[in-house]
Enzyme design. Sequence first.
Site, mmCIF file in Angstrom:
data_model
loop_
_atom_site.group_PDB
_atom_site.id
_atom_site.type_symbol
_atom_site.label_atom_id
_atom_site.label_comp_id
_atom_site.label_asym_id
_atom_site.label_seq_id
_atom_site.Cartn_x
_atom_site.Cartn_y
_atom_site.Cartn_z
ATOM 1 C CG HIS A 110 -1.900 0.954 1.405
ATOM 2 N ND1 HIS A 110 -1.674 2.202 1.930
ATOM 3 C CD2 HIS A 110 -3.216 0.912 1.096
ATOM 4 C CE1 HIS A 110 -2.808 2.880 1.937
ATOM 5 N NE2 HIS A 110 -3.761 2.125 1.433
ATOM 6 C CG ASP A 128 0.567 -2.457 6.566
ATOM 7 O OD1 ASP A 128 -0.388 -2.657 7.330
ATOM 8 O OD2 ASP A 128 0.462 -1.835 5.495
ATOM 9 C CD GLN A 149 -6.659 -4.525 4.392
ATOM 10 O OE1 GLN A 149 -7.638 -5.247 4.558
ATOM 11 N NE2 GLN A 149 -6.746 -3.212 4.270
#
Length: 404
Positions: A120, A197, A200
Site C-alpha cells: 500500500h 503492516d 489487513q
Amino acid sequence: MDIQEIRTAFPILQQKVNGKPLVYFDNAATAQKPQRVIGKLTEYYTGYNANIHRGIHTLAEKATKAYEAARKAAQEFVGAQYGEEIVFTRGVTESINLVAASYGSFIREGDEIIIAELEHHSNIVPWQMLCERKGAVLRIIPVNDRGEMDLGAYKNMLSNKTRMVATNHASNTLGTINPVEEIIQLAHGHGAVVLIDGAQAAAHLPIDVVALDADFYCLSSHKMYGPTGVGVLYGKKEWLEKMPPYMGGGEMIKEVTFGKTTYNDLPYKFEAGTPNIADVVAFAEAIAFINDLGKKNIHCHEMELLSYATALLSQMDGVRLIGTAAQKVGVLSFVIDGIHHFDIGQMLDARGIAVRTGHHCTQPLMDRFGIEGTVRASFAVYNTKEEIDRLAEGITRTINFLKG
C-alpha cells in the site's frame, strides 16, 4: 457462529441503499461497527469524559483506567510481552511514518531498505522519503502472476547493507498472505530490522509478535470493527527505548527547561499531546468483540465466503480475477474485460452493493499487472453467501447492460 444474529449487532447493516438491502463488501477499506463499540463511545462521552494521566479527579482517573485497559487489551491481542511496547497512534499510516522518522534516524547513506511490490502507498512513501533524506536505497521484492512474493528474489536482495525490511502481512488489493515469519527470520539473519503492516491481517489472522519475532507490527482499529483514528504500533522495547521521540509536547515530556527537555518513559515518549481517548476506549470493545467470536471462527467463515465467491466469479464470462495466491484473506479483486471498474462499481451501488473500485492505493501493483484498477469485494464476519449471490447477479446485469 450464527451470522444472522451477528448481523443484528450492526445497526448500519439494517438499512436499504437505493431501495435495496445494503450489501457491504468494502471491509478492506473499513469495517462496520457493532452497537457495543458505538455504545462505548457514548458511555465515555456521557459518563467519564476527561483528559488522562495527570488529573486527580474521579472522571480523570476513570478515563485513565479505561485508556490503559485498552493498552492491555491491545498488548494481549498481539501477544506483546510488555505494555510499554504498545504505542497508540492514529492508524497504520502514522505508525509506519513514526518508525520511518524515528528509527530512520539510524539509517545512513548507502543503507538499503526492502519493501514488496504489493505494498500500500502508506508502506512505500515513508520509506521513499527516508531514502531521499538519508541517501539510502529502496529495493523492491517482485511478485509473480498470482500475486505472491518472490522469496528467491528477496533472499538475493538481503546483504549486510540491509537495515530495514517493511512489508504487509496481507495485501489489501489481492488478499495475498505473505510468509512474514520466513521474511523476518531471513532479515534477522542479515541483522536487519523488520516492520510488518498488519492492517489487513489483524481482524482475520492470528497475531503473535513474540512468536513472529517482529521488531515492529502495526494495526488499525477501524479495520477491526473499531473507531477510525486509532492505531497500534507494537515495537520491541529495545528499539523503542533507543529511538528518539517522533513528536514533541504533552505526555511525551518528563521535564522541560529552556536549556533542555527530558522525555517520558515508554510508551508515553511516543504519545505526544492529548490522545484520542474516546476512540481508544471503544477500540478495546472492538477487540473484545473479535475475541468473543473467536478469530479462528471468523477466519473459517471468511474463507468459506472467499472460496464460494472465487468459484462463482471465476466461471463468469469476461470476469478475470486479479490475485490468485494460494494463501489469501477474504479479498476478491477482479476486472471485466471491456468495462471500466468505475462503471461496474456504480452499477453495483445502484443495487445496494458497496464494493471498492480503483487502484486501492497500490498504483505500482496495478502497473505490475498492466491495469488501471480493479473491483474489490472484501469480506467480514457479517457477510453471507446470499450477498455473494447478489454480487454475482449484479455483475451479470452489468455485463448484459454495458456489453449486451
